[in-house]
Design an enzyme around this catalytic site. Sequence first.
Site, PDB file in Angstrom:
ATOM      1  N   ASP A 218      14.117   5.733  -9.957  1.00 21.01           N
ATOM      2  CA  ASP A 218      13.189   6.777 -10.377  1.00 21.01           C
ATOM      3  C   ASP A 218      12.089   6.833  -9.314  1.00 21.01           C
ATOM      4  OD1 ASP A 218      11.106   8.226 -11.401  1.00 21.01           O
ATOM      5  OD2 ASP A 218      11.178   7.355 -13.405  1.00 21.01           O
ATOM      6  N   GLN A 221       7.083   8.622  -8.715  1.00 19.95           N
ATOM      7  CA  GLN A 221       5.758   8.228  -8.216  1.00 19.95           C
ATOM      8  C   GLN A 221       5.826   7.675  -6.788  1.00 19.95           C
ATOM      9  OE1 GLN A 221       3.052   8.983  -9.685  1.00 19.95           O
ATOM     10  NE2 GLN A 221       3.843   9.501 -11.713  1.00 19.95           N
ATOM     11  N   CYS A 382       3.165   7.546 -20.972  1.00 22.87           N
ATOM     12  CA  CYS A 382       4.626   7.585 -21.196  1.00 22.87           C
ATOM     13  C   CYS A 382       5.283   6.290 -20.728  1.00 22.87           C
ATOM     14  CB  CYS A 382       5.274   8.789 -20.516  1.00 22.87           C
ATOM     15  SG  CYS A 382       4.709  10.349 -21.146  1.00 22.87           S
TER      16      CYS A 382
HETATM   17  C1  LIG Z   1       7.787   7.247 -13.000  1.00 19.45           C
HETATM   18  C2  LIG Z   1       8.025   8.566 -13.684  1.00 19.45           C
HETATM   19  N1  LIG Z   1       9.268   8.889 -14.046  1.00 19.45           N
HETATM   20  C3  LIG Z   1       9.540  10.049 -14.650  1.00 19.45           C
HETATM   21  C4  LIG Z   1       8.558  10.962 -14.913  1.00 19.45           C
HETATM   22  C5  LIG Z   1       8.914  12.250 -15.582  1.00 19.45           C
HETATM   23  O1  LIG Z   1       8.691  13.318 -14.698  1.00 19.45           O
HETATM   24  P1  LIG Z   1       8.862  14.820 -15.182  1.00 19.45           P
HETATM   25  O2  LIG Z   1       8.011  14.968 -16.411  1.00 19.45           O
HETATM   26  O3  LIG Z   1       8.376  15.626 -14.024  1.00 19.45           O
HETATM   27  O4  LIG Z   1      10.316  15.018 -15.463  1.00 19.45           O
HETATM   28  C6  LIG Z   1       7.241  10.672 -14.568  1.00 19.45           C
HETATM   29  C7  LIG Z   1       6.134  11.599 -14.877  1.00 19.45           C
HETATM   30  O5  LIG Z   1       4.998  11.219 -15.012  1.00 19.45           O
HETATM   31  C8  LIG Z   1       6.975   9.442 -13.922  1.00 19.45           C
HETATM   32  O6  LIG Z   1       5.732   9.107 -13.561  1.00 19.45           O
END
Ligand SMILES: Cc1ncc(COP(=O)(O)O)c(C=O)c1O
Length: 424
Positions: A218, A221, A382
């Site tokens: 992922d 960030q 989140c």
């Molecule tokens: C580490 C990480 N993964 C996934 C996401 C989800 O991103 P999105 O809402 O743009 O799909 C975020 C969003 O803050 C994030 O910080």
Amino acid sequence: MSARQADLSCTTASNRSVEAFDLKRIRADFPILQTLVHGKPLVYLDNAASSQMPQPVIDRLVHYQTSQHANIHRGVHTLSELATAEYEAARRKLQAFLNAAEAREVIFTSGTTESINLVMHGWGRKFIRSGDEIILTTMEHHANIVPWQMLAAETGAKIRVVPMLDNGELCLDAYEKLFNARTRFVGVTQVSNALGSVNPVKQMIATAHAHGVPVLVDGAQAAPHMPVDVQDLDCDFYAFSGHKLCGPTGIGVLYGKAALLESMQPFKGGGDMILSVSFEGTVYNTIPHKFEAGTPPIAAAIGLGAAVDYLCAIGLAAIARHEHELLQHATALLGQLPGVRLVGTARHKAAVLSFMLDGVHPHDVGTLLDEEGIAVRAGHHCAQPVMTRLKLPATVRASFAFYNTLAEVDALVDGVRAVQKVFA
Ligand SMILES: Cc1ncc(COP(=O)(O)O)c(C=O)c1O
């Protein structure tokens, strides 16, 4: 331009930028930074949630909408061919940005969340069986937890979690011990959105590969803050969002190794992802189109292409250096303020600073800072398992971008002092 040429031009731009990191000029590119909030100049420190868009990206979107827009891949008319060419050119820019081996390994999605869900549906539902194990880490965003829990509930697979140390680093010994004959998949964030910890994903990928296990990184960030090279990382999948990278909302990328993408089932069915359809059966299109059903966010993809052009012209290495300076300054000042507790002190960190104020709820801190024009985030970000692990309800999170200044960090610190006075 070939991907390699594009990549070289990206590298050249970043070398050039070492001397040319001109913060004043950069800030002038971002109209929103002139905004007043509650009559005060905006200090925008919520970049981990969404970053701002520079004028060249806004101009690119306007140019597309005013002179290039049509639906893609299906028209013989001039505008459709032009829009198709621009959309596919954006894909090649993203290929170069990630140093992916081939453009067909870049799939446009609506964002990180959809990219991860695509892998869960496309790869996970095809290859994961009852009793199989999926390794995730304590510091994953919900976007890299919930889809795998849904898969586990459906298949009877099990989720194993890499523990986290008090300072926000992953416990790598424990990670290595989690592997066994049933391990099928690893999902790991490169940078924690709640704490800023930079995880040693290259090493973690090598460990997983030694056990024959694919890895999804992922990069939501990470991609906005440091150079990413998916071939060097050797990751199997890499996901990120456009709106955290000075691009539009509603667009993101899933990188996947071609052989893996080819082995997967489609996630969504519809137009464009097929070669032929009859009521007897459907033949799916080749990658990347197999995973881009329906009319994609054409303008947003082209805007994201312009955003990576913009970032490459400044240089990701120069961006990382400047943001590191901001983070060090903020860590030093806030860290020595009585009544402030920094949350997440990993040795390697990106531009995120989480903290708590004694006796003040993070939401109150966020609200009072907003009155000073300072935008931060307060909450669980989140990443509730991180909060549970650290026994915190929430934190205040300041997150920096390359257009932030040391003076803005000072404004944050002054703002925090003012909040403390209110609650003294
Ligand atoms: C580490 C990480 N993964 C996934 C996401 C989800 O991103 P999105 O809402 O743009 O799909 C975020 C969003 O803050 C994030 O910080």
